[in-house]
Scaffold this motif. Structure first.
Motif, PDB file in Angstrom:
ATOM      1  N   VAL A   1       0.874  -1.169   0.000  1.00  0.00           N
ATOM      2  CA  VAL A   1       0.000   0.000   0.000  1.00  0.00           C
ATOM      3  C   VAL A   1       0.912   1.220   0.000  1.00  0.00           C
ATOM      4  O   VAL A   1       1.790   1.346   0.854  1.00  0.00           O
ATOM      5  N   LEU A   2       0.714   2.086  -0.983  1.00  0.00           N
ATOM      6  CA  LEU A   2       1.526   3.302  -1.112  1.00  0.00           C
ATOM      7  C   LEU A   2       0.597   4.499  -1.013  1.00  0.00           C
ATOM      8  O   LEU A   2      -0.425   4.553  -1.717  1.00  0.00           O
ATOM      9  N   ALA A   3       0.938   5.446  -0.142  1.00  0.00           N
ATOM     10  CA  ALA A   3       0.084   6.613   0.076  1.00  0.00           C
ATOM     11  C   ALA A   3       0.915   7.894   0.013  1.00  0.00           C
ATOM     12  O   ALA A   3       2.071   7.917   0.450  1.00  0.00           O
ATOM     13  N   HIS A   4       0.293   8.956  -0.519  1.00  0.00           N
ATOM     14  CA  HIS A   4       0.946  10.267  -0.643  1.00  0.00           C
ATOM     15  C   HIS A   4      -0.008  11.357  -0.150  1.00  0.00           C
ATOM     16  O   HIS A   4      -1.209  11.305  -0.421  1.00  0.00           O
ATOM     17  N   ARG A   5       0.585  12.330   0.539  1.00  0.00           N
ATOM     18  CA  ARG A   5      -0.178  13.502   0.979  1.00  0.00           C
ATOM     19  C   ARG A   5       0.803  14.613   1.311  1.00  0.00           C
ATOM     20  O   ARG A   5       1.729  14.399   2.100  1.00  0.00           O
ATOM     21  N   GLU A   6       0.606  15.766   0.715  1.00  0.00           N
ATOM     22  CA  GLU A   6       1.436  16.951   0.960  1.00  0.00           C
ATOM     23  C   GLU A   6       2.928  16.668   0.766  1.00  0.00           C
ATOM     24  O   GLU A   6       3.766  17.233   1.455  1.00  0.00           O
ATOM     25  N   GLY A   7       3.261  15.785  -0.134  1.00  0.00           N
ATOM     26  CA  GLY A   7       4.660  15.445  -0.365  1.00  0.00           C
ATOM     27  C   GLY A   7       5.170  14.305   0.501  1.00  0.00           C
ATOM     28  O   GLY A   7       6.217  13.739   0.233  1.00  0.00           O
ATOM     29  N   ASN A   8       4.453  13.985   1.582  1.00  0.00           N
ATOM     30  CA  ASN A   8       4.819  12.843   2.424  1.00  0.00           C
ATOM     31  C   ASN A   8       4.446  11.551   1.716  1.00  0.00           C
ATOM     32  O   ASN A   8       3.495  11.522   0.924  1.00  0.00           O
ATOM     33  N   SER A   9       5.172  10.490   2.016  1.00  0.00           N
ATOM     34  CA  SER A   9       4.811   9.181   1.479  1.00  0.00           C
ATOM     35  C   SER A   9       4.908   8.122   2.571  1.00  0.00           C
ATOM     36  O   SER A   9       5.770   8.197   3.453  1.00  0.00           O
ATOM     37  N   ILE A  10       3.978   7.178   2.490  1.00  0.00           N
ATOM     38  CA  ILE A  10       3.961   6.027   3.390  1.00  0.00           C
ATOM     39  C   ILE A  10       3.842   4.789   2.521  1.00  0.00           C
ATOM     40  O   ILE A  10       3.034   4.747   1.598  1.00  0.00           O
TER      41      ILE A  10
END
Length: 155
Positions: free
Chosen positions: A103-112
């Motif tokens: 699972v790859l997630a992005h928000r405001e330049g952050n990534s998890i």
């Protein structure tokens, strides 16, 4: 407030967002949580650019509950991240002969990035902020030519 303070403030803000989201995911998706292992204390140099860029980055590994499947943990992670406003994609990857659900997630330049596999109980969490320059590049000063190197000679 100077540019350096603003850039550091933004990096710290992004680091806090990342940490909060990782804590929520780790406590929901894994058992026997040890958050002391989730280190996001100080930003580190991200690359060899000049001026250097910095980011917060961390990795945490926990275990899913014995009754939970890898697909179930991945689905739950995607649900939690979407509910928190993250852009989420899911895929499967093979690494060292093991099939991982990612699972790859992005928000405001952050990534998890969250990895889980039915082959082992581990759930791996990797998170990072974008790399930011914390100070303005310093102009390179060329030395003044000396009188002798300019062809002027004193008699």
């Amino acid at each position: 407030m100077d540019e350096t303070s603003k850039a550091r403030g933004e990096l710290d803000r992004l680091g806090r967002i990342l940490r909060r989201q990782l804590v929520a995911l780790i406590t929901d998706l894994t058992v026997r949580v040890h958050l002391r292992r989730l280190s996001l204390d100080e930003p580190k140099v991200a690359d060899g650019c000049e001026p250097p860029r910095y980011r917060y980055a961390t990795e945490y590994q926990g275990n899913r509950p014995a009754t939970a499947t890898a697909a179930g943990r991945a689905s739950r992670a995607a649900f939690l991240l979407r509910a928190a406003g993250w852009d989420v994609t899911a895929s499967q990857e093979v690494d060292d002969g093991r099939l991982w659900t990612v699972v790859l997630a992005h928000r405001e330049g952050n990534s998890i990035r969250i990895l889980t596999s039915d082959d082992i109980p581990a759930v791996v969490f990797r998170g990072q902020t974008p790399a930011l320059t914390l100070c303005r590049p310093q102009p390179v000063q060329q030395p003044e030519p000396s009188a002798l190197s300019a062809g002027v000679r004193e008699s």
